[in-house]
Design an enzyme around this catalytic site. Sequence first.
Site, PDB file in Angstrom:
ATOM      1  N   LYS A  66       9.202  -4.878  -6.050  1.00  4.79           N
ATOM      2  CA  LYS A  66      10.213  -5.152  -5.067  1.00  4.79           C
ATOM      3  C   LYS A  66       9.942  -4.402  -3.762  1.00  4.79           C
ATOM      4  CE  LYS A  66      14.052  -5.352  -8.380  1.00  4.79           C
ATOM      5  NZ  LYS A  66      15.267  -4.622  -8.779  1.00  4.79           N
ATOM      6  N   GLU A 132       1.720  -4.737   0.205  1.00  7.18           N
ATOM      7  CA  GLU A 132       2.252  -3.695  -0.688  1.00  7.18           C
ATOM      8  C   GLU A 132       2.994  -2.655   0.142  1.00  7.18           C
ATOM      9  OE1 GLU A 132       3.234  -2.538  -3.384  1.00  7.18           O
ATOM     10  OE2 GLU A 132       1.609  -1.710  -4.589  1.00  7.18           O
ATOM     11  N   ASP A 133       3.958  -1.949  -0.483  1.00  9.69           N
ATOM     12  CA  ASP A 133       4.683  -0.917   0.258  1.00  9.69           C
ATOM     13  C   ASP A 133       3.867   0.357   0.438  1.00  9.69           C
ATOM     14  OD1 ASP A 133       4.818  -0.317  -2.489  1.00  9.69           O
ATOM     15  OD2 ASP A 133       6.967   0.139  -2.484  1.00  9.69           O
ATOM     16  N   ILE A 134       3.268   0.854  -0.657  1.00  8.19           N
ATOM     17  CA  ILE A 134       2.621   2.166  -0.578  1.00  8.19           C
ATOM     18  C   ILE A 134       1.472   2.255  -1.594  1.00  8.19           C
ATOM     19  CG2 ILE A 134       4.377   3.191  -2.119  1.00  8.19           C
ATOM     20  CD1 ILE A 134       4.079   5.822  -0.516  1.00  8.19           C
ATOM     21  N   ASP A 136      -0.505   5.071  -3.601  1.00  9.13           N
ATOM     22  CA  ASP A 136      -0.380   6.494  -3.951  1.00  9.13           C
ATOM     23  C   ASP A 136      -1.683   6.909  -4.642  1.00  9.13           C
ATOM     24  OD1 ASP A 136       0.518   8.991  -4.677  1.00  9.13           O
ATOM     25  OD2 ASP A 136       2.057   8.307  -6.046  1.00  9.13           O
ATOM     26  N   THR A 137      -1.765   6.811  -5.963  1.00  7.01           N
ATOM     27  CA  THR A 137      -3.051   7.114  -6.619  1.00  7.01           C
ATOM     28  C   THR A 137      -4.067   5.992  -6.408  1.00  7.01           C
ATOM     29  OG1 THR A 137      -2.428   6.029  -8.686  1.00  7.01           O
ATOM     30  CG2 THR A 137      -1.890   8.375  -8.496  1.00  7.01           C
ATOM     31  N   GLY A 138      -3.591   4.799  -6.084  1.00  2.43           N
ATOM     32  CA  GLY A 138      -4.492   3.635  -5.922  1.00  2.43           C
ATOM     33  C   GLY A 138      -4.666   2.845  -7.205  1.00  2.43           C
ATOM     34  N   THR A 140      -2.457   1.161  -9.107  1.00  2.00           N
ATOM     35  CA  THR A 140      -1.775  -0.143  -9.133  1.00  2.00           C
ATOM     36  C   THR A 140      -2.623  -1.179  -8.399  1.00  2.00           C
ATOM     37  OG1 THR A 140       0.338   0.989  -9.103  1.00  2.00           O
ATOM     38  CG2 THR A 140       0.375  -1.332  -8.505  1.00  2.00           C
ATOM     39  N   LYS A 164      -0.559   7.277   0.865  1.00  2.18           N
ATOM     40  CA  LYS A 164      -0.232   8.691   0.651  1.00  2.18           C
ATOM     41  C   LYS A 164      -1.517   9.507   0.513  1.00  2.18           C
ATOM     42  CE  LYS A 164       3.585   9.274  -2.058  1.00  2.18           C
ATOM     43  NZ  LYS A 164       4.357   9.574  -3.283  1.00  2.18           N
ATOM     44  N   PHE A 185       7.482  12.319  -1.898  1.00  2.00           N
ATOM     45  CA  PHE A 185       8.078  11.068  -2.368  1.00  2.00           C
ATOM     46  C   PHE A 185       9.002  10.531  -1.290  1.00  2.00           C
ATOM     47  CE2 PHE A 185      10.170   7.955  -4.947  1.00  2.00           C
ATOM     48  CZ  PHE A 185       9.118   7.515  -5.738  1.00  2.00           C
ATOM     49  N   VAL A 186       8.708   9.312  -0.828  1.00  2.00           N
ATOM     50  CA  VAL A 186       9.488   8.726   0.269  1.00  2.00           C
ATOM     51  C   VAL A 186      10.277   7.516  -0.217  1.00  2.00           C
ATOM     52  CG1 VAL A 186       8.003   9.549   2.141  1.00  2.00           C
ATOM     53  CG2 VAL A 186       7.488   7.365   1.042  1.00  2.00           C
ATOM     54  N   ASP A 192      11.912   2.636  -3.303  1.00  2.00           N
ATOM     55  CA  ASP A 192      13.002   3.158  -4.127  1.00  2.00           C
ATOM     56  C   ASP A 192      12.627   4.418  -4.882  1.00  2.00           C
ATOM     57  OD1 ASP A 192      11.176   1.908  -5.993  1.00  2.00           O
ATOM     58  OD2 ASP A 192      12.785   1.988  -7.472  1.00  2.00           O
ATOM     59  N   ARG A 198      16.744   1.564  -1.720  1.00  2.64           N
ATOM     60  CA  ARG A 198      16.103   0.400  -1.075  1.00  2.64           C
ATOM     61  C   ARG A 198      16.927  -0.058   0.121  1.00  2.64           C
ATOM     62  NH1 ARG A 198      11.909  -1.240  -4.564  1.00  2.64           N
ATOM     63  NH2 ARG A 198      12.437  -1.243  -6.775  1.00  2.64           N
TER      64      ARG A 198
HETATM   65  P1  IMP Z   1      -0.122   4.032  -7.372  1.00  5.26           P
HETATM   66  O1  IMP Z   1      -0.538   3.148  -8.489  1.00  5.26           O
HETATM   67  O2  IMP Z   1      -0.101   5.481  -7.804  1.00  5.26           O
HETATM   68  O3  IMP Z   1      -0.938   3.830  -6.113  1.00  5.26           O
HETATM   69  O4  IMP Z   1       1.393   3.710  -7.054  1.00  5.26           O
HETATM   70  C1  IMP Z   1       1.775   2.634  -6.282  1.00  5.26           C
HETATM   71  C2  IMP Z   1       3.200   2.246  -6.539  1.00  5.26           C
HETATM   72  O5  IMP Z   1       3.999   3.387  -6.878  1.00  5.26           O
HETATM   73  C3  IMP Z   1       3.855   1.681  -5.304  1.00  5.26           C
HETATM   74  O6  IMP Z   1       3.769   0.278  -5.285  1.00  5.26           O
HETATM   75  C4  IMP Z   1       5.286   2.142  -5.406  1.00  5.26           C
HETATM   76  O7  IMP Z   1       6.043   1.213  -6.152  1.00  5.26           O
HETATM   77  C5  IMP Z   1       5.225   3.414  -6.194  1.00  5.26           C
HETATM   78  N1  IMP Z   1       5.255   4.631  -5.339  1.00  5.26           N
HETATM   79  C6  IMP Z   1       4.274   5.549  -5.176  1.00  5.26           C
HETATM   80  N2  IMP Z   1       4.646   6.535  -4.346  1.00  5.26           N
HETATM   81  C7  IMP Z   1       5.907   6.226  -3.968  1.00  5.26           C
HETATM   82  C8  IMP Z   1       6.845   6.870  -3.080  1.00  5.26           C
HETATM   83  O8  IMP Z   1       6.610   7.911  -2.441  1.00  5.26           O
HETATM   84  N3  IMP Z   1       8.048   6.240  -2.957  1.00  5.26           N
HETATM   85  C9  IMP Z   1       8.379   5.083  -3.610  1.00  5.26           C
HETATM   86  N4  IMP Z   1       7.525   4.457  -4.423  1.00  5.26           N
HETATM   87  C10 IMP Z   1       6.293   5.028  -4.601  1.00  5.26           C
END
Ligand code: IMP
Length: 216
Positions: A66, A132-134, A136-138, A140, A164, A185-186, A192, A198
Amino acid sequence: MTNSIKIEDSYQGYSLDSFCIPKHYEEDLESVLIPYGVIHDRIERIAKDIFVDFGKEPLVAICVLKGGYKFYTDLIDKINSLNRNQGERSVPLSVDFIRLRSYQNDKSVGTIEVIGGDNMESVKGKNVLVVEDIIDTGRTMKKLLGLLEEFQPKCVKVASLLLKRQPASNGYIPEYCGFEIPDKFVVGYALDFNERFRDLHHICVVNNNGINKYKV
Ligand code: IMP
């Protein structure tokens, strides 16, 4: 990745008192990291970069739900505006949605689950833009891109509003990125924490009170 705005670790953000914050979140936020107006101005430029890069070929734009929904609608609106007004050419757009779940509380659970969305057969032989919104670790995004490859798109590019600076990153960098942010964490602008925030206008840093109140 081109011309992303880097927000330094030392940057404290804006005081909540300088902006309008809903009463129900007043106690749960540390600062405003990126005001809504700045988000919009940056998206306008990302839309222009995409418009220039994709030429006249049809583009399938996939929204990762979402969290990506606000960035997606604002980005598509701005590409459509270029399509209406540039005169010489336009990018035919089709829209698709995918829903993933990868997070619980403020931690990635390490697995991604596709829990809804369109049938991805539509991407076969097409240029695809994942929105995509964000990152983080990459994890997803790497998993989603692996999944999409099975449907044989012509090319896939990713636009992420935020990237991030995460020590545990797998090194994944999107082609289009709005802002590179500190490892905090934003929330807000559709991002969310356990389905809260949201409905917040600006991108804000959540505080310990917010985390404790809404953790599951
Ligand atoms: P990754 O797989 O660690 O890159 O995480 C990506 C997903 O984690 C994003 O699509 C978000 O849904 C969620 N996420 C990661 N960091 C944040 C944050 O700071 N705020 C809200 N959602 C986050």
